[in-house]
Structure formats: C-alpha cells, structure tokens
Design a protein around this motif. Structure first.
Motif, PDB file in Angstrom:
ATOM      1  N   UNK A 183      28.191   8.955  14.722  1.00 59.05           N
ATOM      2  CA  UNK A 183      28.333  10.406  14.599  1.00 59.05           C
ATOM      3  C   UNK A 183      27.291  10.997  13.662  1.00 59.05           C
ATOM      4  N   UNK A 184      26.869  10.203  12.684  1.00 54.23           N
ATOM      5  CA  UNK A 184      25.886  10.665  11.702  1.00 54.23           C
ATOM      6  C   UNK A 184      24.449  10.337  12.113  1.00 54.23           C
ATOM      7  N   UNK A 185      24.281   9.755  13.304  1.00 56.69           N
ATOM      8  CA  UNK A 185      22.945   9.409  13.773  1.00 56.69           C
ATOM      9  C   UNK A 185      22.405   8.124  13.182  1.00 56.69           C
ATOM     10  N   UNK A 186      23.316   7.260  12.711  1.00 58.97           N
ATOM     11  CA  UNK A 186      22.910   6.021  12.052  1.00 58.97           C
ATOM     12  C   UNK A 186      23.231   4.791  12.888  1.00 58.97           C
ATOM     13  N   UNK A 187      22.359   3.810  12.804  1.00 58.86           N
ATOM     14  CA  UNK A 187      22.629   2.475  13.328  1.00 58.86           C
ATOM     15  C   UNK A 187      22.660   1.547  12.126  1.00 58.86           C
ATOM     16  N   UNK A 188      23.814   0.946  11.877  1.00 60.85           N
ATOM     17  CA  UNK A 188      23.979   0.101  10.702  1.00 60.85           C
ATOM     18  C   UNK A 188      24.139  -1.357  11.127  1.00 60.85           C
ATOM     19  N   UNK A 189      23.240  -2.189  10.665  1.00 68.16           N
ATOM     20  CA  UNK A 189      23.332  -3.627  10.881  1.00 68.16           C
ATOM     21  C   UNK A 189      23.747  -4.286   9.573  1.00 68.16           C
ATOM     22  N   UNK A 190      24.396  -5.442   9.680  1.00 62.16           N
ATOM     23  CA  UNK A 190      24.875  -6.122   8.476  1.00 62.16           C
ATOM     24  C   UNK A 190      24.309  -7.525   8.361  1.00 62.16           C
ATOM     25  N   UNK A 191      24.201  -7.966   7.132  1.00 61.55           N
ATOM     26  CA  UNK A 191      23.799  -9.334   6.836  1.00 61.55           C
ATOM     27  C   UNK A 191      24.811  -9.900   5.847  1.00 61.55           C
ATOM     28  N   UNK A 192      25.446 -10.999   6.202  1.00 66.64           N
ATOM     29  CA  UNK A 192      26.441 -11.607   5.322  1.00 66.64           C
ATOM     30  C   UNK A 192      25.740 -12.213   4.111  1.00 66.64           C
ATOM     31  N   UNK A 240      33.203  -1.716   8.134  1.00 66.71           N
ATOM     32  CA  UNK A 240      33.540  -2.139   9.496  1.00 66.71           C
ATOM     33  C   UNK A 240      34.508  -1.164  10.163  1.00 66.71           C
ATOM     34  N   UNK A 241      35.315  -0.484   9.368  1.00 66.44           N
ATOM     35  CA  UNK A 241      36.148   0.585   9.916  1.00 66.44           C
ATOM     36  C   UNK A 241      35.244   1.724  10.400  1.00 66.44           C
ATOM     37  N   UNK A 242      34.235   2.058   9.600  1.00 64.04           N
ATOM     38  CA  UNK A 242      33.300   3.121   9.977  1.00 64.04           C
ATOM     39  C   UNK A 242      32.564   2.778  11.265  1.00 64.04           C
ATOM     40  N   UNK A 243      32.159   1.512  11.396  1.00 66.17           N
ATOM     41  CA  UNK A 243      31.464   1.083  12.608  1.00 66.17           C
ATOM     42  C   UNK A 243      32.401   1.109  13.808  1.00 66.17           C
ATOM     43  N   UNK A 244      33.604   0.576  13.630  1.00 69.71           N
ATOM     44  CA  UNK A 244      34.572   0.471  14.725  1.00 69.71           C
ATOM     45  C   UNK A 244      34.957   1.853  15.263  1.00 69.71           C
ATOM     46  N   UNK A 245      35.038   2.830  14.370  1.00 71.58           N
ATOM     47  CA  UNK A 245      35.489   4.159  14.767  1.00 71.58           C
ATOM     48  C   UNK A 245      34.346   5.129  15.059  1.00 71.58           C
ATOM     49  N   UNK A 246      33.127   4.630  15.049  1.00 68.91           N
ATOM     50  CA  UNK A 246      31.993   5.452  15.449  1.00 68.91           C
ATOM     51  C   UNK A 246      31.497   6.442  14.419  1.00 68.91           C
ATOM     52  N   UNK A 247      31.881   6.265  13.153  1.00 69.43           N
ATOM     53  CA  UNK A 247      31.469   7.220  12.122  1.00 69.43           C
ATOM     54  C   UNK A 247      29.968   7.181  11.856  1.00 69.43           C
TER      55      UNK A 247
END
Length: 317
Positions: free
Chosen positions: A59-68, A49-56
């Motif tokens: 920057x790598x061309x990824x869209x990351x979705x999460x499932x709890x 979530x830090x990576x998502x919040x800070x746009x990491x």
C-alpha cells in the motif's frame, strides 16, 4: 538482543529472500522502493511479517525483503554501508553499538517490552538453590555476556543483597543451557521464551522472574536504522514507518495475528508459538523504563557513557 531476545529463538536459517536495495524512486515519490531488513527469528519480529501478510508495505509502494540474522552486531557493516536498510535489535545492543562509536543508530519503531514470565533464571531439578540470594558464589549461564540477561539478573541480585561480582556469569547459547545445567557445568541459567517453557517442562525450577519486580516493563527490542539512512530517505522512512506502525497496532491487539506469522519465519511450531508467553507489543516503550535500563548498563560498566534515552528514538515525518 546479542541479548536475550535478539538471539535466534530457533537456530540459524537462510534469508526469506534478498534483494539489492538500490531501488529507483517510485511513482509515489519515495527515494527508494525496495528495502532489505535484517530479521532475528523471534516473536518480536512479528510486526514486519504482519505488515507483509496484510499488504501494508504494498500500500505504501514498498517491496520489503528480509534476511535472517542471529545478532545485530554481525550485520553492522551492511547497515553502515547502506546495503541493509533496517534491522531488528534489542535496546541493549543498540545502546552498546552507539556507545562503541561503531554507528549512530536510532530506534525506528518499538516492538516488545518485558512481561511476567518472559525471561527467568532457572536451576536444575533438585538443586539446593532456592532463591536468587542463593546464587552468591555460583555460576550462571547467559546467552551473551554484559547484555540483557546479565543486566536484569544483576538488578535482582542487588535487590536480594548480593553483589553482581559475587556471581560468575558464563556465555552459553540458549540451546545448550539445559545440557549445561543437567551436567553441572553451570548452577543456573537465564532463559527466554520459548526456551524457558521447555526448561520448565523438562523439570527445571524457576527461582526468579527477570521481567517483573525491579525490572518490570524492561524494554526488549525494536527496529533500528542509522541516522544517515533517515536523512537520506525521509519519504521512504515515513512510508516504512506507517506500515510497521499499523502492523504493530494489530500485534498489540490481536495475539492470533502474531501466532499466525511466527511459524513462517522461525522454526517454532505453531502449537508452541500459540502457547508461549509473550512480552507486551505497544506502540512506544515507557521512557522511564528505557532510562532505567540504560542507567543499569552504565552502572555495571557495560556502557562507557551515560545515555539520555530521549536521543535514541527516530523522529519520522
């Protein structure tokens, strides 16, 4: 962890969004640009979530979705068939799944290791049990049998001269353990944060810190993937790892970065998140500690085969 920190620190919850993970090759040459990641709602998952919040990821061309998810074992079908790309897992669960033959998993990125007062065995206020040696012949609640809680508690029992078979372990969810203690259904309970702090606040007494002493530095969890996924998506894996690793470095250096994101994917209030004890967020675990954990699990019969922990870790280009 089906293990301690791999159970919800706050109960169930829906996903933070889902997506198909087919994803077409991106302009940057990635084999796929959309990923679905299984997240256990505990502090260990903060790096994603830090990576998502800070746009990491972006920057790598990824869209990351999460499932709890509540336990890694529950999503193994998705991991094996590729509909979920990666997931949060404890070392105990990862080794157990590999040992069972259900999947060939690799630890993609370490997240958290044990630190003092992250997990402990507690007893009810006024209990005659004062030390770990007093647990002989008693009943101890753990969130999952033959997982991290039972493994580390056994190590402390043996150090105190008590044989593991002289203690009865029973499965009780973290949320129900205080009730089981207060009604006498169990004599003691193994708890992790934030349940541990809540138990102490209610009057429970800690009799042994299970992330110190003979189990100091025990590895807790990290991000897992299959060997097949690594082989099929090497460029995507490298990009995903770069983003996670960058966030993991921040988590290890800035506690506030963790505190900011934990309330966004758990039901842990901000003030509780900021006050609870956390494990150590490092880039890599101590390999000797991982081997010690594997050897303990094998010695207690939780694994059929001995583990060479060097083979647990992914090699990402």
């Amino acid at each position: 962890m089906a293990v301690a920190l791999a159970l919800s620190a706050c109960g169930g919850g829906g996903g933070q969004g889902r997506t198909g993970t087919g994803g077409t090759a991106s302009a940057g040459g990635l084999e796929k640009s959309e990923l679905l990641v299984g997240v256990v709602p505990v502090p260990s998952s903060a790096s994603l979530f830090i990576a998502e919040k800070r746009g990491f990821f972006k920057e790598e061309g990824l869209t990351v979705k999460t499932e709890i998810i509540q336990a890694p074992t529950a999503v193994m079908p998705k991991i094996v068939n590729g509909s979920m790309d990666a997931f949060m897992t404890s070392y105990v669960v990862l080794m157990t799944i590999n040992d069972s033959g259900a999947a060939k998993l690799k630890l993609f990125q370490h997240t958290m290791g044990g630190a003092p007062n992250v997990s402990a065995v507690v007893v009810a206020k006024g209990s005659p049990i004062k030390t770990v040696a007093d647990l002989k012949g008693r009943t101890v609640a753990v969130n999952v049998l033959k997982a991290l809680g039972q493994t580390v508690t056994n190590a402390h029992l043996q150090a105190a001269g008590v044989k593991p078979e002289e203690v009865k372990f029973v499965p009780v969810s973290f949320a129900d353990q205080l009730g089981a203690l207060s009604t006498g259904k169990v004599d003691a309970a193994w708890l992790v944060e934030p349940f541990l702090s809540a138990a102490k606040k209610s009057g429970a007494t800690q009799i042994v810190d299970t992330t110190s002493g003979v189990t100091a530095g025990v590895p807790i969890d990290g991000w897992g993937v299959t060997e097949q996924w690594l082989t099929k998506y090497p460029k995507t894996a490298a990009a995903f790892h770069r983003a996670l690793a960058k966030a993991q470095q921040i988590a290890g250096a800035d506690r506030k970065a963790i505190d900011e994101v934990v309330p966004t994917y758990t039901q842990i209030p901000a003030d509780t998140a900021a006050a609870m004890t956390l494990g150590t967020f490092t880039m890599e675990p101590d390999r000797a500690s991982v081997q010690k954990l594997a050897d303990l699990m094998y010695g207690y019969g939780y694994l059929k085969s001995k583990v060479d922990v060097g083979g647990l870790f992914a090699s990402v280009g």
